[in-house]
Scaffold this motif. Structure first.
Motif, PDB file in Angstrom:
ATOM      1  N   LEU A  45      23.233  23.952  30.087  1.00  0.00           N
ATOM      2  CA  LEU A  45      24.211  24.525  29.167  1.00  0.00           C
ATOM      3  C   LEU A  45      25.622  24.371  29.717  1.00  0.00           C
ATOM      4  CD1 LEU A  45      24.906  26.090  26.605  1.00  0.00           C
ATOM      5  CD2 LEU A  45      24.549  28.202  27.900  1.00  0.00           C
ATOM      6  N   VAL A  46      25.789  24.618  31.003  1.00  0.00           N
ATOM      7  CA  VAL A  46      27.104  24.458  31.626  1.00  0.00           C
ATOM      8  C   VAL A  46      27.558  23.011  31.505  1.00  0.00           C
ATOM      9  CG1 VAL A  46      28.350  24.539  33.823  1.00  0.00           C
ATOM     10  CG2 VAL A  46      26.865  26.444  33.166  1.00  0.00           C
ATOM     11  N   ARG A  47      26.656  22.062  31.769  1.00  0.00           N
ATOM     12  CA  ARG A  47      26.995  20.638  31.662  1.00  0.00           C
ATOM     13  C   ARG A  47      27.423  20.257  30.245  1.00  0.00           C
ATOM     14  NH1 ARG A  47      22.697  19.816  35.147  1.00  0.00           N
ATOM     15  NH2 ARG A  47      21.306  19.419  33.407  1.00  0.00           N
ATOM     16  N   GLU A  48      26.752  20.815  29.243  1.00  0.00           N
ATOM     17  CA  GLU A  48      27.072  20.397  27.881  1.00  0.00           C
ATOM     18  C   GLU A  48      28.416  20.939  27.389  1.00  0.00           C
ATOM     19  OE1 GLU A  48      24.724  21.719  24.391  1.00  0.00           O
ATOM     20  OE2 GLU A  48      23.991  23.327  25.665  1.00  0.00           O
ATOM     21  N   THR A  49      29.011  21.887  28.095  1.00  0.00           N
ATOM     22  CA  THR A  49      30.301  22.433  27.676  1.00  0.00           C
ATOM     23  C   THR A  49      31.454  22.038  28.595  1.00  0.00           C
ATOM     24  OG1 THR A  49      29.863  24.520  28.834  1.00  0.00           O
ATOM     25  CG2 THR A  49      29.280  24.414  26.497  1.00  0.00           C
ATOM     26  N   LEU A  50      31.182  21.235  29.627  1.00  0.00           N
ATOM     27  CA  LEU A  50      32.257  20.777  30.499  1.00  0.00           C
ATOM     28  C   LEU A  50      33.168  19.836  29.718  1.00  0.00           C
ATOM     29  CD1 LEU A  50      30.358  20.124  33.843  1.00  0.00           C
ATOM     30  CD2 LEU A  50      31.721  22.118  33.201  1.00  0.00           C
ATOM     31  N   GLY A  51      34.449  20.046  29.820  1.00  0.00           N
ATOM     32  CA  GLY A  51      35.398  19.213  29.088  1.00  0.00           C
ATOM     33  C   GLY A  51      35.454  19.521  27.607  1.00  0.00           C
ATOM     34  N   ASN A  62      42.596  32.850  23.899  1.00  0.00           N
ATOM     35  CA  ASN A  62      41.810  31.836  24.594  1.00  0.00           C
ATOM     36  C   ASN A  62      41.415  32.384  25.956  1.00  0.00           C
ATOM     37  OD1 ASN A  62      42.324  30.026  22.471  1.00  0.00           O
ATOM     38  ND2 ASN A  62      44.150  29.235  23.463  1.00  0.00           N
ATOM     39  N   VAL A  63      40.159  32.170  26.326  1.00  0.00           N
ATOM     40  CA  VAL A  63      39.666  32.648  27.619  1.00  0.00           C
ATOM     41  C   VAL A  63      38.576  31.703  28.110  1.00  0.00           C
ATOM     42  CG1 VAL A  63      37.989  34.240  26.545  1.00  0.00           C
ATOM     43  CG2 VAL A  63      38.800  34.678  28.878  1.00  0.00           C
ATOM     44  N   ALA A  64      38.555  31.483  29.437  1.00  0.00           N
ATOM     45  CA  ALA A  64      37.551  30.604  30.040  1.00  0.00           C
ATOM     46  C   ALA A  64      37.124  31.184  31.380  1.00  0.00           C
ATOM     47  CB  ALA A  64      38.117  29.203  30.249  1.00  0.00           C
ATOM     48  N   GLY A  65      35.955  30.790  31.827  1.00  0.00           N
ATOM     49  CA  GLY A  65      35.465  31.197  33.132  1.00  0.00           C
ATOM     50  C   GLY A  65      36.041  30.317  34.229  1.00  0.00           C
ATOM     51  N   GLU A  66      36.060  30.847  35.445  1.00  0.00           N
ATOM     52  CA  GLU A  66      36.612  30.108  36.581  1.00  0.00           C
ATOM     53  C   GLU A  66      35.900  28.780  36.819  1.00  0.00           C
ATOM     54  OE1 GLU A  66      36.453  32.816  39.897  1.00  0.00           O
ATOM     55  OE2 GLU A  66      38.420  33.657  39.395  1.00  0.00           O
ATOM     56  N   GLY A  67      34.576  28.769  36.684  1.00  0.00           N
ATOM     57  CA  GLY A  67      33.820  27.534  36.905  1.00  0.00           C
ATOM     58  C   GLY A  67      34.215  26.449  35.924  1.00  0.00           C
ATOM     59  N   TRP A  68      34.308  26.816  34.638  1.00  0.00           N
ATOM     60  CA  TRP A  68      34.722  25.844  33.626  1.00  0.00           C
ATOM     61  C   TRP A  68      36.115  25.325  33.958  1.00  0.00           C
ATOM     62  CZ3 TRP A  68      38.767  24.913  30.475  1.00  0.00           C
ATOM     63  CH2 TRP A  68      38.599  23.915  29.507  1.00  0.00           C
ATOM     64  N   TRP A  69      37.037  26.247  34.270  1.00  0.00           N
ATOM     65  CA  TRP A  69      38.419  25.860  34.546  1.00  0.00           C
ATOM     66  C   TRP A  69      38.512  24.917  35.740  1.00  0.00           C
ATOM     67  CZ3 TRP A  69      42.782  24.341  33.259  1.00  0.00           C
ATOM     68  CH2 TRP A  69      43.860  24.291  34.145  1.00  0.00           C
ATOM     69  N   ASN A  70      37.843  25.240  36.838  1.00  0.00           N
ATOM     70  CA  ASN A  70      37.904  24.391  38.028  1.00  0.00           C
ATOM     71  C   ASN A  70      37.363  22.997  37.739  1.00  0.00           C
ATOM     72  OD1 ASN A  70      39.108  26.392  39.586  1.00  0.00           O
ATOM     73  ND2 ASN A  70      37.145  27.206  40.257  1.00  0.00           N
ATOM     74  N   SER A  75      38.661  17.287  36.536  1.00  0.00           N
ATOM     75  CA  SER A  75      38.330  16.120  35.709  1.00  0.00           C
ATOM     76  C   SER A  75      39.533  15.510  35.008  1.00  0.00           C
ATOM     77  CB  SER A  75      37.292  16.509  34.655  1.00  0.00           C
ATOM     78  OG  SER A  75      36.112  16.961  35.263  1.00  0.00           O
ATOM     79  N   LEU A  76      40.662  16.199  35.014  1.00  0.00           N
ATOM     80  CA  LEU A  76      41.848  15.676  34.333  1.00  0.00           C
ATOM     81  C   LEU A  76      42.307  14.371  34.981  1.00  0.00           C
ATOM     82  CD1 LEU A  76      44.155  18.773  33.713  1.00  0.00           C
ATOM     83  CD2 LEU A  76      43.249  17.216  31.978  1.00  0.00           C
ATOM     84  N   PRO A  77      42.695  13.400  34.175  1.00  0.00           N
ATOM     85  CA  PRO A  77      43.288  12.188  34.745  1.00  0.00           C
ATOM     86  C   PRO A  77      44.514  12.562  35.584  1.00  0.00           C
ATOM     87  CG  PRO A  77      42.847  11.906  32.401  1.00  0.00           C
ATOM     88  CD  PRO A  77      42.620  13.360  32.713  1.00  0.00           C
ATOM     89  N   LYS A  78      44.753  11.814  36.639  1.00  0.00           N
ATOM     90  CA  LYS A  78      45.861  12.118  37.548  1.00  0.00           C
ATOM     91  C   LYS A  78      47.203  12.261  36.829  1.00  0.00           C
ATOM     92  CE  LYS A  78      43.820  10.108  41.714  1.00  0.00           C
ATOM     93  NZ  LYS A  78      43.053  11.287  41.961  1.00  0.00           N
ATOM     94  N   CYS A  79      47.422  11.438  35.825  1.00  0.00           N
ATOM     95  CA  CYS A  79      48.702  11.485  35.116  1.00  0.00           C
ATOM     96  C   CYS A  79      48.907  12.790  34.331  1.00  0.00           C
ATOM     97  CB  CYS A  79      48.852  10.281  34.187  1.00  0.00           C
ATOM     98  SG  CYS A  79      47.601  10.179  32.898  1.00  0.00           S
ATOM     99  N   TRP A  80      47.844  13.552  34.093  1.00  0.00           N
ATOM    100  CA  TRP A  80      47.963  14.815  33.357  1.00  0.00           C
ATOM    101  C   TRP A  80      47.950  16.021  34.291  1.00  0.00           C
ATOM    102  CZ3 TRP A  80      49.719  13.500  28.987  1.00  0.00           C
ATOM    103  CH2 TRP A  80      49.207  12.424  28.273  1.00  0.00           C
ATOM    104  N   SER A 128      33.615  34.332  35.460  1.00  0.00           N
ATOM    105  CA  SER A 128      32.450  34.217  34.599  1.00  0.00           C
ATOM    106  C   SER A 128      32.069  32.745  34.492  1.00  0.00           C
ATOM    107  CB  SER A 128      32.778  34.771  33.209  1.00  0.00           C
ATOM    108  OG  SER A 128      31.721  34.529  32.313  1.00  0.00           O
ATOM    109  N   ARG A 129      30.882  32.491  33.947  1.00  0.00           N
ATOM    110  CA  ARG A 129      30.416  31.120  33.717  1.00  0.00           C
ATOM    111  C   ARG A 129      30.696  30.640  32.301  1.00  0.00           C
ATOM    112  NH1 ARG A 129      24.624  30.439  36.696  1.00  0.00           N
ATOM    113  NH2 ARG A 129      25.348  30.942  38.775  1.00  0.00           N
ATOM    114  N   ILE A 130      31.469  31.377  31.544  1.00  0.00           N
ATOM    115  CA  ILE A 130      31.703  30.978  30.154  1.00  0.00           C
ATOM    116  C   ILE A 130      32.590  29.738  30.075  1.00  0.00           C
ATOM    117  CG2 ILE A 130      31.400  33.304  29.242  1.00  0.00           C
ATOM    118  CD1 ILE A 130      34.504  33.412  28.937  1.00  0.00           C
TER     119      ILE A 130
END
Length: 181
Positions: A45-51, A62-70, A75-80, A128-130
């Protein structure tokens, strides 16, 4: 079904609680199901919501968990990556299904691609893992119209297909990609 606290007129406890906490309603069944999932199921489930973000009409900010955010930030391209801004949180509290209350640890602003448009999303981060929950006010600002029979949404006047997670939430890929990533 979204888990919410029904406020009764004149109920001082609920008014005080509402003033202290932002309501970030998340499906109560999902929170309970997350606790019951095996490690492998949870990782899936975590994998299917990454990105991706989850469309959550009951979420007020808007709210996200630390794991998702990290994971998203890494994963962001360097230019972003230089467009990412993190600031200290004002301690805003979010209430989720099952009356779980989490305090925001920081506020982040970051680039994302929504309906082919580069945007900046501001989100609170909680322990959280959200995944990222895209709030109703943010969807409204983007002019979002949901077409449930076709599993799609009109965002910024552009129709986009929505993904459906294994637990039944609509998700949308937002990770900006380019040739230099």
């Amino acid at each position: 079904l979204a888990a919410h606290v029904c406020e009764k007129e004149g109920d001082e406890e609920n008014k005080t609680r509402e003033e202290e906490e932002e309501e970030a309603y998340f499906t109560g069944d999902l929170v309970e199901n997350l606790r019951k999932m095996s490690k492998e199921e949870l990782e899936g489930l975590v994998r299917e919501t990454l990105g991706c973000l989850l469309l959550d009409c009951g979420c007020s900010k808007n709210v996200a968990g630390e794991g998702w955010w990290n994971s998203y930030k890494a994963s962001l391209p360097k230019c972003w990556q230089d467009q990412v801004k993190e600031s200290k949180s004002d301690g805003r509290r979010f209430r989720f299904g099952g009356d779980e209350v989490l305090t925001s640890t920081k506020v982040v602003r970051f680039p994302a691609m929504i309906a082919g448009r580069l945007v900046t999303i501001e989100s609170h981060i909680v322990k959280s893992r959200i995944p990222l929950l895209w709030s109703r006010p943010s969807m409204k600002k983007a002019g979002t119209v949901l077409d449930l029979p076709e599993d799609r949404a009109k965002i910024f006047n552009q129709w986009v297909d929505l993904n459906l997670t294994t637990v039944g939430h609509y998700s949308l890929e937002i990770l900006p990609m380019n040739k230099e990533s």
